[in-house]
Write a protein that holds these residues in place. Structure first.
Motif, PDB file in Angstrom:
ATOM      1  N   ILE A 140      76.554  52.063  21.791  1.00  0.00           N
ATOM      2  CA  ILE A 140      76.289  50.630  21.899  1.00  0.00           C
ATOM      3  C   ILE A 140      75.434  50.142  20.732  1.00  0.00           C
ATOM      4  CG2 ILE A 140      76.584  50.571  24.406  1.00  0.00           C
ATOM      5  CD1 ILE A 140      73.498  50.540  24.643  1.00  0.00           C
ATOM      6  N   GLY A 141      75.260  50.985  19.733  1.00  0.00           N
ATOM      7  CA  GLY A 141      74.459  50.588  18.578  1.00  0.00           C
ATOM      8  C   GLY A 141      72.966  50.594  18.853  1.00  0.00           C
ATOM      9  N   SER A 142      72.523  51.480  19.717  1.00  0.00           N
ATOM     10  CA  SER A 142      71.122  51.547  20.132  1.00  0.00           C
ATOM     11  C   SER A 142      70.192  51.812  18.960  1.00  0.00           C
ATOM     12  CB  SER A 142      70.922  52.664  21.158  1.00  0.00           C
ATOM     13  OG  SER A 142      71.797  52.504  22.231  1.00  0.00           O
ATOM     14  N   ARG A 143      69.045  51.141  18.961  1.00  0.00           N
ATOM     15  CA  ARG A 143      68.019  51.359  17.951  1.00  0.00           C
ATOM     16  C   ARG A 143      66.629  51.523  18.577  1.00  0.00           C
ATOM     17  NH1 ARG A 143      71.734  52.578  15.289  1.00  0.00           N
ATOM     18  NH2 ARG A 143      72.750  51.377  13.687  1.00  0.00           N
ATOM     19  N   ALA A 144      66.298  50.676  19.508  1.00  0.00           N
ATOM     20  CA  ALA A 144      64.975  50.693  20.143  1.00  0.00           C
ATOM     21  C   ALA A 144      64.950  51.721  21.278  1.00  0.00           C
ATOM     22  CB  ALA A 144      64.637  49.303  20.680  1.00  0.00           C
ATOM     23  N   PRO A 145      63.755  52.236  21.643  1.00  0.00           N
ATOM     24  CA  PRO A 145      63.672  53.227  22.725  1.00  0.00           C
ATOM     25  C   PRO A 145      64.366  52.797  24.018  1.00  0.00           C
ATOM     26  CG  PRO A 145      61.594  53.145  21.571  1.00  0.00           C
ATOM     27  CD  PRO A 145      62.439  52.018  21.011  1.00  0.00           C
ATOM     28  N   ALA A 146      64.182  51.551  24.446  1.00  0.00           N
ATOM     29  CA  ALA A 146      64.823  51.105  25.693  1.00  0.00           C
ATOM     30  C   ALA A 146      66.339  51.095  25.552  1.00  0.00           C
ATOM     31  CB  ALA A 146      64.309  49.715  26.084  1.00  0.00           C
ATOM     32  N   GLU A 147      66.849  50.688  24.390  1.00  0.00           N
ATOM     33  CA  GLU A 147      68.300  50.679  24.178  1.00  0.00           C
ATOM     34  C   GLU A 147      68.867  52.094  24.187  1.00  0.00           C
ATOM     35  OE1 GLU A 147      68.577  48.718  20.411  1.00  0.00           O
ATOM     36  OE2 GLU A 147      68.563  46.716  21.300  1.00  0.00           O
ATOM     37  N   ILE A 148      68.159  53.020  23.562  1.00  0.00           N
ATOM     38  CA  ILE A 148      68.595  54.414  23.548  1.00  0.00           C
ATOM     39  C   ILE A 148      68.604  54.967  24.968  1.00  0.00           C
ATOM     40  CG2 ILE A 148      68.009  56.738  22.747  1.00  0.00           C
ATOM     41  CD1 ILE A 148      66.838  55.311  20.196  1.00  0.00           C
ATOM     42  N   ALA A 149      67.587  54.609  25.744  1.00  0.00           N
ATOM     43  CA  ALA A 149      67.510  55.065  27.135  1.00  0.00           C
ATOM     44  C   ALA A 149      68.668  54.511  27.959  1.00  0.00           C
ATOM     45  CB  ALA A 149      66.167  54.666  27.744  1.00  0.00           C
ATOM     46  N   VAL A 150      68.978  53.219  27.803  1.00  0.00           N
ATOM     47  CA  VAL A 150      70.088  52.609  28.537  1.00  0.00           C
ATOM     48  C   VAL A 150      71.399  53.299  28.184  1.00  0.00           C
ATOM     49  CG1 VAL A 150      71.497  50.504  28.712  1.00  0.00           C
ATOM     50  CG2 VAL A 150      69.015  50.364  28.909  1.00  0.00           C
ATOM     51  N   SER A 151      71.638  53.508  26.898  1.00  0.00           N
ATOM     52  CA  SER A 151      72.855  54.180  26.443  1.00  0.00           C
ATOM     53  C   SER A 151      72.968  55.572  27.044  1.00  0.00           C
ATOM     54  CB  SER A 151      72.835  54.268  24.916  1.00  0.00           C
ATOM     55  OG  SER A 151      73.784  55.191  24.453  1.00  0.00           O
ATOM     56  N   THR A 152      71.875  56.323  26.991  1.00  0.00           N
ATOM     57  CA  THR A 152      71.864  57.692  27.501  1.00  0.00           C
ATOM     58  C   THR A 152      72.100  57.724  29.003  1.00  0.00           C
ATOM     59  OG1 THR A 152      70.370  58.364  25.732  1.00  0.00           O
ATOM     60  CG2 THR A 152      70.472  59.794  27.667  1.00  0.00           C
ATOM     61  N   LEU A 153      71.395  56.882  29.720  1.00  0.00           N
ATOM     62  CA  LEU A 153      71.531  56.855  31.175  1.00  0.00           C
ATOM     63  C   LEU A 153      72.932  56.408  31.595  1.00  0.00           C
ATOM     64  CD1 LEU A 153      69.943  57.487  33.687  1.00  0.00           C
ATOM     65  CD2 LEU A 153      69.086  55.146  33.675  1.00  0.00           C
ATOM     66  N   ALA A 154      73.512  55.453  30.884  1.00  0.00           N
ATOM     67  CA  ALA A 154      74.880  55.021  31.191  1.00  0.00           C
ATOM     68  C   ALA A 154      75.858  56.185  31.013  1.00  0.00           C
ATOM     69  CB  ALA A 154      75.274  53.846  30.304  1.00  0.00           C
ATOM     70  N   GLY A 155      75.679  56.966  29.958  1.00  0.00           N
ATOM     71  CA  GLY A 155      76.535  58.129  29.747  1.00  0.00           C
ATOM     72  C   GLY A 155      76.377  59.169  30.843  1.00  0.00           C
ATOM     73  N   LEU A 156      75.138  59.391  31.279  1.00  0.00           N
ATOM     74  CA  LEU A 156      74.895  60.348  32.369  1.00  0.00           C
ATOM     75  C   LEU A 156      75.540  59.890  33.674  1.00  0.00           C
ATOM     76  CD1 LEU A 156      71.149  61.285  31.850  1.00  0.00           C
ATOM     77  CD2 LEU A 156      73.143  62.721  31.435  1.00  0.00           C
ATOM     78  N   LEU A 157      75.394  58.604  33.970  1.00  0.00           N
ATOM     79  CA  LEU A 157      75.992  58.082  35.199  1.00  0.00           C
ATOM     80  C   LEU A 157      77.510  58.170  35.148  1.00  0.00           C
ATOM     81  CD1 LEU A 157      73.640  55.054  35.811  1.00  0.00           C
ATOM     82  CD2 LEU A 157      73.762  57.160  37.155  1.00  0.00           C
ATOM     83  N   ALA A 158      78.093  57.879  33.996  1.00  0.00           N
ATOM     84  CA  ALA A 158      79.543  58.011  33.856  1.00  0.00           C
ATOM     85  C   ALA A 158      79.968  59.454  34.113  1.00  0.00           C
ATOM     86  CB  ALA A 158      79.988  57.558  32.459  1.00  0.00           C
ATOM     87  N   ASP A 159      79.244  60.407  33.528  1.00  0.00           N
ATOM     88  CA  ASP A 159      79.575  61.817  33.727  1.00  0.00           C
ATOM     89  C   ASP A 159      79.444  62.215  35.194  1.00  0.00           C
ATOM     90  OD1 ASP A 159      79.994  64.572  32.313  1.00  0.00           O
ATOM     91  OD2 ASP A 159      78.323  64.885  33.715  1.00  0.00           O
ATOM     92  N   ARG A 160      78.370  61.810  35.840  1.00  0.00           N
ATOM     93  CA  ARG A 160      78.158  62.140  37.256  1.00  0.00           C
ATOM     94  C   ARG A 160      79.269  61.564  38.137  1.00  0.00           C
ATOM     95  NH1 ARG A 160      73.910  63.978  40.030  1.00  0.00           N
ATOM     96  NH2 ARG A 160      72.223  64.824  38.796  1.00  0.00           N
ATOM     97  N   ASN A 161      79.779  60.405  37.733  1.00  0.00           N
ATOM     98  CA  ASN A 161      80.796  59.731  38.532  1.00  0.00           C
ATOM     99  C   ASN A 161      82.213  60.037  38.083  1.00  0.00           C
ATOM    100  OD1 ASN A 161      78.941  58.414  40.255  1.00  0.00           O
ATOM    101  ND2 ASN A 161      78.524  56.917  38.661  1.00  0.00           N
ATOM    102  N   GLY A 162      82.359  60.996  37.163  1.00  0.00           N
ATOM    103  CA  GLY A 162      83.683  61.393  36.701  1.00  0.00           C
ATOM    104  C   GLY A 162      84.400  60.316  35.900  1.00  0.00           C
ATOM    105  N   ARG A 163      83.644  59.504  35.205  1.00  0.00           N
ATOM    106  CA  ARG A 163      84.205  58.426  34.404  1.00  0.00           C
ATOM    107  C   ARG A 163      84.026  58.713  32.920  1.00  0.00           C
ATOM    108  NH1 ARG A 163      85.573  53.907  37.603  1.00  0.00           N
ATOM    109  NH2 ARG A 163      85.638  54.743  39.708  1.00  0.00           N
ATOM    110  N   SER A 164      84.836  58.055  32.100  1.00  0.00           N
ATOM    111  CA  SER A 164      84.777  58.276  30.657  1.00  0.00           C
ATOM    112  C   SER A 164      83.604  57.563  30.008  1.00  0.00           C
ATOM    113  CB  SER A 164      86.071  57.806  30.005  1.00  0.00           C
ATOM    114  OG  SER A 164      86.145  56.386  30.081  1.00  0.00           O
ATOM    115  N   GLY A 165      83.111  56.504  30.631  1.00  0.00           N
ATOM    116  CA  GLY A 165      82.039  55.727  30.021  1.00  0.00           C
ATOM    117  C   GLY A 165      82.555  54.772  28.967  1.00  0.00           C
TER     118      GLY A 165
END
Length: 170
Positions: A140-165
């Motif tokens: 998502i073009g993350s640069r700031a700590p909160a943006e990096i966290a959102v990107s990372t957490l979204a990827g983890l949730l996608a993986d947990r839910n069997g989704r591609s993200g």
């Protein structure tokens, strides 16, 4: 009101109970780790900070468990938040020896991660090194700590839910 339980949660009509089997382990104290754990709590994760060097960071959520090594926790998602630390190889080697659900490392996807050489130097077989996810998160073009966290957490949730993200269907 819709019969869709997700819609009900969004409108406050259904309980949004946290999952009992979610543990989020952020490795190495940093502003990204603090943001990741704060947002993780909102998504139902129990927060754990692993900091073998004793470094401090502001902004951790209340109830964060602090450890010096990755716990053997089958429901854990482990995110290494700094790939420049001297302890990187040892921390990852030890995490790979646990039954943790998922291990990922932040870093620039255009370069080979420093974990590859660090783990090889410790005698970790290539098939184990391959268990370390990198890159992680959604692009998502993350640069700031909160943006990096959102990107990372979204990827983890996608993986947990069997989704591609990937992008939502239109």
């Amino acid at each position: 009101m819709s019969d869709d339980p997700t819609c009900g949660v969004a409108h406050g009509h259904a309980p949004g109970e946290p999952a009992a089997d979610r543990v989020l382990v952020a490795v190495f104290a940093s502003p990204v780790a603090a943001a990741l754990l704060r947002f993780g709590v909102e998504c139902g994760f129990a927060p754990v900070l692993v900091e073998p060097g004793g470094r401090e960071v502001d902004g951790l959520p209340g109830g964060t468990t602090r450890l010096t090594a990755v716990p053997a926790e089958p429901h854990a998602d482990v995110v290494v938040c700094d790939h420049h630390r001297d302890e990187l190889g040892e921390v990852l080697r030890d995490a790979l020896a646990t039954d943790t659900r998922w291990i990922g490392l932040m870093g620039n996807p255009r370069h080979e991660g420093p974990h590859v050489a660090a783990l090889a130097a410790l005698g970790v077989p290539p098939e184990e090194v391959a268990r370390v996810h990198r890159p992680i998160g959604l692009d998502i073009g993350s640069r700031a700590p909160a943006e990096i966290a959102v990107s990372t957490l979204a990827g983890l949730l996608a993986d947990r839910n069997g989704r591609s993200g990937g992008q939502l269907a239109r």
